[in-house]
Structures are given as structure tokens and as C-alpha cells.
Write a protein that holds these residues in place. Structure first.
Motif, PDB file in Angstrom:
ATOM      1  N   GLN A   1      45.260  33.369  33.921  1.00 36.12           N
ATOM      2  CA  GLN A   1      44.006  33.184  34.507  1.00 36.12           C
ATOM      3  C   GLN A   1      42.873  33.239  33.637  1.00 36.12           C
ATOM      4  OE1 GLN A   1      42.935  35.950  37.557  1.00 36.12           O
ATOM      5  NE2 GLN A   1      42.271  34.267  39.047  1.00 36.12           N
TER       6      GLN A   1
ATOM      7  N   ALA B   1      37.717  33.904  37.148  1.00 37.34           N
ATOM      8  CA  ALA B   1      38.331  34.768  38.013  1.00 37.34           C
ATOM      9  C   ALA B   1      37.441  35.360  39.087  1.00 37.34           C
ATOM     10  CB  ALA B   1      39.075  35.751  37.061  1.00 37.34           C
TER      11      ALA B   1
ATOM     12  N   GLN C   1      45.744  37.015  40.110  1.00 39.10           N
ATOM     13  CA  GLN C   1      46.155  35.672  40.719  1.00 39.10           C
ATOM     14  C   GLN C   1      47.682  35.828  41.366  1.00 39.10           C
ATOM     15  OE1 GLN C   1      47.104  33.132  37.214  1.00 39.10           O
ATOM     16  NE2 GLN C   1      46.377  31.288  38.551  1.00 39.10           N
TER      17      GLN C   1
END
Length: 492
Positions: free
Chosen positions: A380, A385, A369
Motif C-alpha cells: 500500500q 493510505a 488494505q
């Protein structure tokens, strides 16, 4: 710095910025927050242009380019910002699209040029794109999204198909452009398209008719035609609205407004249509690249989009996608290192292998991220993800990166498909694929009176392509065509 005092400092700073950044919009005449100077707009255009050309390529047609330059300069003079250094380009893409970048950069694809049926349609869309620039839509988008730091730099009549947030995330990592504007901005640019095209003498009602073509294209899904992005108003509604705008303008400004159908039809005679086989094409479940002499499978029912710099394909549900690009580096190890650095990858697994006799390197990774300056690191969600399987393949003095991507939750289910595609990357030797010629739009004279279907069939067009040619001509299959009328047919 203490948290409370930081927030107080930020509030004061933003308030001060807004006070000093107010300026009068050249189109609306209203004072509004302006976070982008003219110099900054021009700089954005200059910085973005090389990326646009590298991604899409230029289409070489001197007559068409001269026509676009002539009409663009005439329209720029009557616009609300005549002093900008406008530049106009035809990009080598079959997608029906037009877009603008701040600072005066306007781009039409060869795909949209093939679908116009007169100069007035062309002029209306050209005015629409110049309108994005004159109304400072990029700056206004930047203002509305200040805190999220999203830079929006283009406005398209149509935009490349978006297949979920997964592919958007990798596109951002690969540095592609985001071509979005709000519905209000699109409607304002429609107003300006009517105004600017009318001022240089064209009948803006034809611009409304072109939205009918766009509606038919959007309904013909599953081919190399992009879907409308949610930020764009429905093309059917735009047809009605633009017709009314043009009617009102002409009532207030009586004149002889031109359409110039035959002149435009002759101008585009021979323009390339669809994919350029030299840049690669999809057929019978495979992607073939004659110039680079390789092939690999495209999963069943996946949609694809090709450009000079990359090939993208994705499942219709948007849960998985693959992208092929050239990798940077003279060796597999160097290419892997560059990739990890440029895309901010956290490598989970890696190893060397061989794919159909070609040295290869496989990486399984997650994209980290990105943290904005001044923001605290956010955790995250592991389920959403982005996870990426990358195959780096050394072939014919180049290294190709074939990325398969999905969320962490969907990656394992998609990995088998990614692996099957990558492991079937191989050389291309079929003469039929290597020597494939591009299709083109040829302008013919109707040999008889009759329906559009009867006329194009008499000109040798296969029956299964009548609807496609009808969209290209802005006609229905049963529309009457008189002898001597110019019509467009598709042929090699």
C-alpha cells in the motif's frame, strides 16, 4: 502451484464459466454472460434489505405506501420479469433519491416523493427503477467487473454525495451500499421507465419534466441535495431524450395517457420535508440531536448528510471527512476492540481521556488494505493510505464513535479539526433545539391569479424560500398560476 500453470488454470476456469453462464437477457433478448442466477438476485435483495432499513429507516405513511404498492404491482405485471417477488418501500430520507436492489426491492425516499408533482412523474421513475431489475443491471455490472470483485447492487436516480475516495474507503469498511450503474444502464432504464409507465396508462412526458427538477436540484449545491454521480447522464440531456421517447411511444400506441396532478398533490399533503429534527439537524455550525440530547460543531463550509444510523460531514475538497456512529460494546475497551476488528485497523496510538465529563477513548490508526482471495498481497502506498482518528465517547448509556479520516499525507493537517470537533461533543439542553418540529409540505389552493412568487407569498411563504418552493413545485418564480390551482408550500 507454479505461477505459469496457475494462470493457465485460471484462464481455462474463466473460459468454462463464461461458456456455461450465457443466458438471454429478458429485456434486450440478446445472449450474454450471466454470473448471477435469479435465485442469487433474490438472495442479494433479502440480504441487503435489512441494511438499507437500518441505514435509512422506513417512513410511516400508510396512504403513500399503499399507492406505491398498487402502482408497483401493476407495473411489475407488464414488465419483462413479472414473476419476481417485487417489494416497494418508502425510506425516511430527505435526499431526492430512488434506487433498486436485485431480486425486486425498490426504494423511494420521502424526499423524492415530495418533489414529484403528479402521478405520471412518480410512475416514470418507478418504471426506471424496475427497469434496473428487469434488465439485470446488477448482474451485468458484476460481469464487467469480475476480476476486480466489485459488487454493485443498486441504481439511483440520485445518489448520496461522494466526497472523494477517502470517505468511500471508510464507507466500505462500515458496510454501506455502493449505488452505481453505467451511463448505458441509466439510459436503458430511462427507456424502460417510459415503456412501463405508459403501459399502465401514464403520460411518460412527465418523467422527462421531472429531470428538469433534478437539474435544478443539482445546480442548487451546498445544501442537503446530493450531486449527480459521474455514472449518470446529464439531467438536461435526459429531459430532451425522455420527451422524445415518450412522443415516439405515444405515436405508435395512441391512447388517453393520464397525469393526475391533483390526486397526487393531495396524497402528499403533510409529507415531512428536509431533515427530521428527531434524528438530528445542522444549524449555525452545530449538529444537534434532540432525542439523544447531544451536540457537536460542524467545521465551517463542510457539507453534511444525516441518516438514522450515522452522520457524515466532509470538507468540500474531499481531503477530510468525519462520521458519527454508535459503537458496539458495553465498555470503551470492548468498543475499541470491536472497532479494530471490524474495520481491520492497524492502531498507531491509543489512550483514555475525558471529554466534557464523559469517559472517552482515542485511537489513531490506519485501515489495512483488504486482500482478495487468491490475490498476492500488494504494497500500500503510505501517502494514500487511509488514516483514522477515532474518539469513542461514553454518554447517556451509549458509546459513540466519532471518526476523522484523511489520507496519511493530509492527516496531520486535518487532525486539529478532528480534535476540535470531538472535544466539543457535549450534552444538549437548549429547549428550542430539544422541541424543534419538522417542516412539512402542505398543499394549498391558490387564492388568486398571479405569478408563482405572488401566490406563495400570499400563502405566507417567506421571500427567501420562493426559489426552493419553485423547485418543489416544478415552477419558476414568474410562472403564471391561476386561482384554485394546488401548490405546495413549506411550513412547520
Amino acid at each position: 502451484m507454479h505461477k505459469l500453470s496457475y494462470h493457465k488454470f485460471l484462464t481455462v476456469s474463466i473460459t468454462s464459466l463464461l461458456v456455461f453462464a450465457c443466458a438471454r437477457n429478458p429485456v434486450t433478448g440478446k445472449r450474454e454472460i450471466n454470473l448471477m442466477s435469479t435465485e442469487q438476485e433474490i438472495a442479494i435483495g433479502q440480504e441487503s434489505h435489512p441494511s438499507v432499513i437500518a441505514t435509512m429507516g422506513l417512513y410511516d405513511d400508510k396512504k403513500l405506501q399503499a399507492f406505491m404498492n398498487e402502482k408497483g404491482k401493476a407495473m411489475a405485471k407488464v414488465s419483462h420479469r413479472p414473476d419476481l417477488p417485487y417489494q416497494f418501500f418508502i425510506v425516511d430520507s430527505p435526499i431526492v433519491n430512488a434506487f433498486a436492489v436485485p431480486g425486486g426491492y425498490v426504494y423511494f425516499t420521502r424526499g423524492i416523493l415530495a418533489h414529484f408533482n403528479n402521478e405520471a412523474e412518480f410512475a416514470g421513475v418507478l418504471g426506471h427503477e424496475i427497469g434496473h431489475i428487469t434488465a439485470k443491471h446488477a448482474a451485468r455490472s458484476q460481469k464487467s467487473q469480475l476480476l476486480s470483485s466489485i459488487a454493485l447492487i443498486g441504481g439511483a436516480v440520485l445518489a448520496p454525495q461522494v466526497v472523494g475516495q477517502n470517505i468511500e474507503a471508510l464507507q466500505q469498511g462500515l458496510g454501506l451500499l455502493s449505488l452505481k450503474y453505467s451511463r448505458d444502464h441509466e439510459s436503458e432504464s430511462d427507456n424502460l421507465g417510459v415503456e412501463y409507465s405508459s403501459k399502465i396508462g401514464y403520460d411518460a412526458r412527465e418523467m422527462g419534466d421531472f429531470f428538469g427538477t433534478l437539474k435544478r436540484l443539482s445546480e442548487k449545491s451546498g445544501q442537503a441535495i446530493p450531486q449527480f454521480m459521474s455514472t449518470h447522464p446529464d439531467p438536461g440531456n435526459r429531459f430532451t431524450r425522455v420527451h422524445q421517447l415518450a412522443k415516439d411511444y405515444q405515436a405508435k400506441n395512441p391512447a388517453s395517457y393520464q397525469v393526475n396532478r391533483d390526486q397526487y398533490m393531495r396524497l402528499i399533503d403533510g409529507i415531512m420535508y428536509g431533515e427530521d429534527p428527531r434524528q438530528g439537524f445542522v444549524e449555525n455550525g452545530y449538529f444537534y440531536h434532540p432525542e439523544l440530547r447531544f451536540q457537536f460543531p460542524v467545521p465551517t463550509s463542510w457539507q453534511s448528510q444525516n441518516s438514522p444510523s450515522q452522520f457524515q460531514m466532509a470538507a468540500k475538497d474531499g481531503k477530510s471527512a468525519m462520521i458519527l456512529t454508535l459503537a458496539k460494546g458495553s465498555s470503551l475497551d470492548e468498543a475499541a476492540q470491536n472497532l479494530v476488528k471490524e474495520l481491520s485497523l492497524n492502531v498507531l496510538e491509543n489512550g483514555k481521556t475525558t471529554i466534557n465529563g464523559n469517559p472517552a477513548y482515542v485511537l489513531i490508526s490506519r485501515q489495512q488494505q483488504q486482500q482478495q482471495q487468491g490475490q498476492q498481497q500488494q504494497q500500500q502506498d503510505p501517502r494514500t493510505a487511509l488514516q483514522i482518528g477515532t474518539w469513542l465517547i461514553q454518554y447517556n448509556n451509549a458509546i459513540y464513535a466519532l471518526h476523522g479520516l484523511a489520507t496519511n499525507a493530509d492527516f496531520n493537517a486535518s487532525f486539529g479539526t478532528f480534535k476540535q470537533v470531538a472535544e466539543n461533543f457535549r450534552s444538549l439542553s437548549d429547549p428550542d433545539k430539544l422541541n424543534r418540529k419538522a417542516e412539512r409540505v402542505f398543499v394549498k389552493t391558490s387564492p388568486r391569479d398571479g405569478s408563482f412568487r405572488e401566490v406563495v407569498t400570499a400563502l405566507g411563504l417567506p421571500a427567501n424560500r420562493v426559489e426552493e418552493a419553485g423547485i418543489l413545485n416544478g415552477l419558476q418564480a414568474d410562472d403564471r398560476v391561476t386561482r384554485g390551482t394546488l401548490v405546495k408550500v413549506i411550513s412547520r
